[in-house]
Design a protein around this motif. Sequence first.
Motif, PDB file in Angstrom:
ATOM      1  N   LEU A  41       0.825  -1.200   0.000  1.00  0.00           N
ATOM      2  CA  LEU A  41       0.000   0.000   0.000  1.00  0.00           C
ATOM      3  C   LEU A  41       0.863   1.254   0.000  1.00  0.00           C
ATOM      4  O   LEU A  41       0.532   2.251  -0.666  1.00  0.00           O
ATOM      5  N   ASN A  42       1.971   1.224   0.715  1.00  0.00           N
ATOM      6  CA  ASN A  42       2.884   2.361   0.740  1.00  0.00           C
ATOM      7  C   ASN A  42       3.469   2.619  -0.643  1.00  0.00           C
ATOM      8  O   ASN A  42       3.555   3.781  -1.086  1.00  0.00           O
ATOM      9  N   SER A  43       3.879   1.558  -1.337  1.00  0.00           N
ATOM     10  CA  SER A  43       4.460   1.730  -2.665  1.00  0.00           C
ATOM     11  C   SER A  43       3.438   2.286  -3.652  1.00  0.00           C
ATOM     12  O   SER A  43       3.737   3.203  -4.431  1.00  0.00           O
ATOM     13  N   VAL A  44       2.223   1.746  -3.619  1.00  0.00           N
ATOM     14  CA  VAL A  44       1.177   2.214  -4.541  1.00  0.00           C
ATOM     15  C   VAL A  44       0.798   3.657  -4.237  1.00  0.00           C
ATOM     16  O   VAL A  44       0.682   4.493  -5.152  1.00  0.00           O
ATOM     17  N   ALA A  45       0.608   3.978  -2.967  1.00  0.00           N
ATOM     18  CA  ALA A  45       0.192   5.336  -2.603  1.00  0.00           C
ATOM     19  C   ALA A  45       1.272   6.359  -2.930  1.00  0.00           C
ATOM     20  O   ALA A  45       0.960   7.485  -3.337  1.00  0.00           O
ATOM     21  N   THR A  46       2.526   6.001  -2.787  1.00  0.00           N
ATOM     22  CA  THR A  46       3.614   6.931  -3.099  1.00  0.00           C
ATOM     23  C   THR A  46       3.638   7.258  -4.588  1.00  0.00           C
ATOM     24  O   THR A  46       3.790   8.429  -4.985  1.00  0.00           O
ATOM     25  N   ILE A  47       3.497   6.240  -5.431  1.00  0.00           N
ATOM     26  CA  ILE A  47       3.519   6.465  -6.883  1.00  0.00           C
ATOM     27  C   ILE A  47       2.280   7.227  -7.335  1.00  0.00           C
ATOM     28  O   ILE A  47       2.359   8.172  -8.129  1.00  0.00           O
ATOM     29  N   VAL A  48       1.115   6.838  -6.815  1.00  0.00           N
ATOM     30  CA  VAL A  48      -0.122   7.533  -7.188  1.00  0.00           C
ATOM     31  C   VAL A  48      -0.083   8.980  -6.729  1.00  0.00           C
ATOM     32  O   VAL A  48      -0.558   9.889  -7.441  1.00  0.00           O
ATOM     33  N   GLN A  49       0.485   9.241  -5.575  1.00  0.00           N
ATOM     34  CA  GLN A  49       0.581  10.607  -5.077  1.00  0.00           C
ATOM     35  C   GLN A  49       1.462  11.470  -5.973  1.00  0.00           C
ATOM     36  O   GLN A  49       1.139  12.636  -6.241  1.00  0.00           O
ATOM     37  N   ALA A  50       2.572  10.902  -6.452  1.00  0.00           N
ATOM     38  CA  ALA A  50       3.440  11.654  -7.348  1.00  0.00           C
ATOM     39  C   ALA A  50       2.754  11.946  -8.685  1.00  0.00           C
ATOM     40  O   ALA A  50       2.852  13.057  -9.219  1.00  0.00           O
ATOM     41  N   VAL A  51       2.035  10.954  -9.222  1.00  0.00           N
ATOM     42  CA  VAL A  51       1.313  11.157 -10.479  1.00  0.00           C
ATOM     43  C   VAL A  51       0.192  12.177 -10.299  1.00  0.00           C
ATOM     44  O   VAL A  51      -0.010  13.068 -11.150  1.00  0.00           O
ATOM     45  N   ALA A  52      -0.534  12.091  -9.196  1.00  0.00           N
ATOM     46  CA  ALA A  52      -1.621  13.040  -8.941  1.00  0.00           C
ATOM     47  C   ALA A  52      -1.088  14.451  -8.770  1.00  0.00           C
ATOM     48  O   ALA A  52      -1.727  15.424  -9.205  1.00  0.00           O
ATOM     49  N   LEU A  53       0.071  14.599  -8.154  1.00  0.00           N
ATOM     50  CA  LEU A  53       0.671  15.934  -8.005  1.00  0.00           C
ATOM     51  C   LEU A  53       1.027  16.528  -9.363  1.00  0.00           C
ATOM     52  O   LEU A  53       0.833  17.735  -9.591  1.00  0.00           O
ATOM     53  N   GLY A  54       1.512  15.690 -10.271  1.00  0.00           N
ATOM     54  CA  GLY A  54       1.820  16.184 -11.612  1.00  0.00           C
ATOM     55  C   GLY A  54       0.573  16.645 -12.348  1.00  0.00           C
ATOM     56  O   GLY A  54       0.582  17.725 -12.988  1.00  0.00           O
ATOM     57  N   TYR A  55      -0.497  15.866 -12.276  1.00  0.00           N
ATOM     58  CA  TYR A  55      -1.747  16.282 -12.927  1.00  0.00           C
ATOM     59  C   TYR A  55      -2.354  17.512 -12.264  1.00  0.00           C
ATOM     60  O   TYR A  55      -2.990  18.341 -12.929  1.00  0.00           O
ATOM     61  N   LEU A  56      -2.182  17.639 -10.965  1.00  0.00           N
ATOM     62  CA  LEU A  56      -2.700  18.821 -10.273  1.00  0.00           C
ATOM     63  C   LEU A  56      -1.976  20.083 -10.730  1.00  0.00           C
ATOM     64  O   LEU A  56      -2.606  21.143 -10.919  1.00  0.00           O
ATOM     65  N   ILE A  57      -0.670  19.995 -10.907  1.00  0.00           N
ATOM     66  CA  ILE A  57       0.087  21.151 -11.390  1.00  0.00           C
ATOM     67  C   ILE A  57      -0.330  21.514 -12.817  1.00  0.00           C
ATOM     68  O   ILE A  57      -0.390  22.695 -13.184  1.00  0.00           O
ATOM     69  N   GLU A  58      -0.639  20.511 -13.629  1.00  0.00           N
ATOM     70  CA  GLU A  58      -1.079  20.777 -14.997  1.00  0.00           C
ATOM     71  C   GLU A  58      -2.404  21.528 -15.042  1.00  0.00           C
ATOM     72  O   GLU A  58      -2.647  22.331 -15.953  1.00  0.00           O
ATOM     73  N   THR A  59      -3.273  21.279 -14.072  1.00  0.00           N
ATOM     74  CA  THR A  59      -4.569  21.961 -14.064  1.00  0.00           C
ATOM     75  C   THR A  59      -4.424  23.464 -13.831  1.00  0.00           C
ATOM     76  O   THR A  59      -5.309  24.230 -14.213  1.00  0.00           O
ATOM     77  N   PHE A  60      -3.315  23.883 -13.198  1.00  0.00           N
ATOM     78  CA  PHE A  60      -3.110  25.318 -13.017  1.00  0.00           C
ATOM     79  C   PHE A  60      -2.803  26.015 -14.345  1.00  0.00           C
ATOM     80  O   PHE A  60      -3.030  27.211 -14.484  1.00  0.00           O
ATOM     81  N   GLU A  61      -2.276  25.277 -15.311  1.00  0.00           N
ATOM     82  CA  GLU A  61      -1.970  25.838 -16.612  1.00  0.00           C
ATOM     83  C   GLU A  61      -3.122  25.685 -17.603  1.00  0.00           C
ATOM     84  O   GLU A  61      -3.437  26.600 -18.358  1.00  0.00           O
ATOM     85  N   THR A  62      -3.751  24.510 -17.598  1.00  0.00           N
ATOM     86  CA  THR A  62      -4.809  24.237 -18.572  1.00  0.00           C
ATOM     87  C   THR A  62      -6.188  24.641 -18.086  1.00  0.00           C
ATOM     88  O   THR A  62      -7.099  24.823 -18.887  1.00  0.00           O
ATOM     89  N   GLY A  63      -6.389  24.773 -16.794  1.00  0.00           N
ATOM     90  CA  GLY A  63      -7.705  25.077 -16.259  1.00  0.00           C
ATOM     91  C   GLY A  63      -8.554  23.826 -16.157  1.00  0.00           C
ATOM     92  O   GLY A  63      -8.099  22.700 -16.397  1.00  0.00           O
ATOM     93  N   GLY A  64      -9.810  24.007 -15.812  1.00  0.00           N
ATOM     94  CA  GLY A  64     -10.710  22.867 -15.661  1.00  0.00           C
ATOM     95  C   GLY A  64     -11.026  22.593 -14.202  1.00  0.00           C
ATOM     96  O   GLY A  64     -10.487  23.225 -13.288  1.00  0.00           O
ATOM     97  N   ASN A  65     -11.938  21.669 -14.008  1.00  0.00           N
ATOM     98  CA  ASN A  65     -12.398  21.310 -12.659  1.00  0.00           C
ATOM     99  C   ASN A  65     -11.782  20.023 -12.133  1.00  0.00           C
ATOM    100  O   ASN A  65     -12.194  19.539 -11.082  1.00  0.00           O
ATOM    101  N   THR A  66     -10.838  19.446 -12.874  1.00  0.00           N
ATOM    102  CA  THR A  66     -10.243  18.179 -12.423  1.00  0.00           C
ATOM    103  C   THR A  66      -9.229  18.361 -11.298  1.00  0.00           C
ATOM    104  O   THR A  66      -8.801  17.393 -10.693  1.00  0.00           O
TER     105      THR A  66
END
Length: 277
Positions: free
Chosen positions: A125-150
């Motif tokens: 669970l630690n390994s999965v959550a760490t990788i998912v957290q890093a991927v989610a952080l990248g998509y969150l930063i992208e939303t600041f540039e592209t906009g949207g409600n995601t």
Amino acid sequence: MEQDEREENLRESPMCKKSIAAEEPSAAQPDKNAQPPSLLANASWLQKLTFSWPYSLLQLGLERPLGRFDLPQIVDIDFSSYQRNHFERIWEAEKKRCPEKPNLHRAMLVDYFKSTWYVQPLYFLNSVATIVQAVALGYLIETFETGGNTGYRWAAVLVVCGLLLLFQHHHAFFITWRKGMQMRISCVASIYAKSLRLSSTHQETNANTGRIMNLASNDVERFLMAALFINYLIWSPLQSLAILAVGCLSLGPAFAAGLALLVVVFLPFQFYLSNRF
């Protein structure tokens, strides 16, 4: 006869009965010198999940200094006698498996993974959550540039992964630390039992006082530290492969070059520093 009757009447008098009752301990009255039951053994699943089971003891310690009989009892598996007998059982099993050259490290390693198998899903669970957290952080930063409600969704994923990592870290360390302490206690108890059987007049033995003290105070500490981090020998390579796959899918083959540099250069350098200092 008259003296016997007077003594019988005296014993039957109310004042005598009160004095006898005061001297004899009542079964209904609790023994002040008895330790309270184990807090961990009587804790609910919610108390174990949130680590709130020692709260009553901590609250009592804030009110006054703790005494001997304020400390709760420990469970049977944490007793030194139990751990010593368990240590002797796994050692005898190892000697039967390989009579010529039994290996203490192998016996304790097998016992460690058999008794802490349920902690492995927490590391997964630690390994999965760490990788998912890093991927989610990248998509969150992208939303600041592209906009949207995601962005709210990815922020929620970050929060959930953070909570999972919080509970996983503390529970995994509690389980492995406790097992490491049990291994340490079993070794110290066995060293003590062995030292009582040594000859005090034999001059050729290497079991002098300094060596025994060094074994009991320093060397057995390695079992405790190994119990904490030995699981990372399994999950760190698996997590690195998962990170390599996600990185190559996201950034391309250039990510593999960076990971190869990390493995080839920095990993041997880390081994060198750990052996050097």
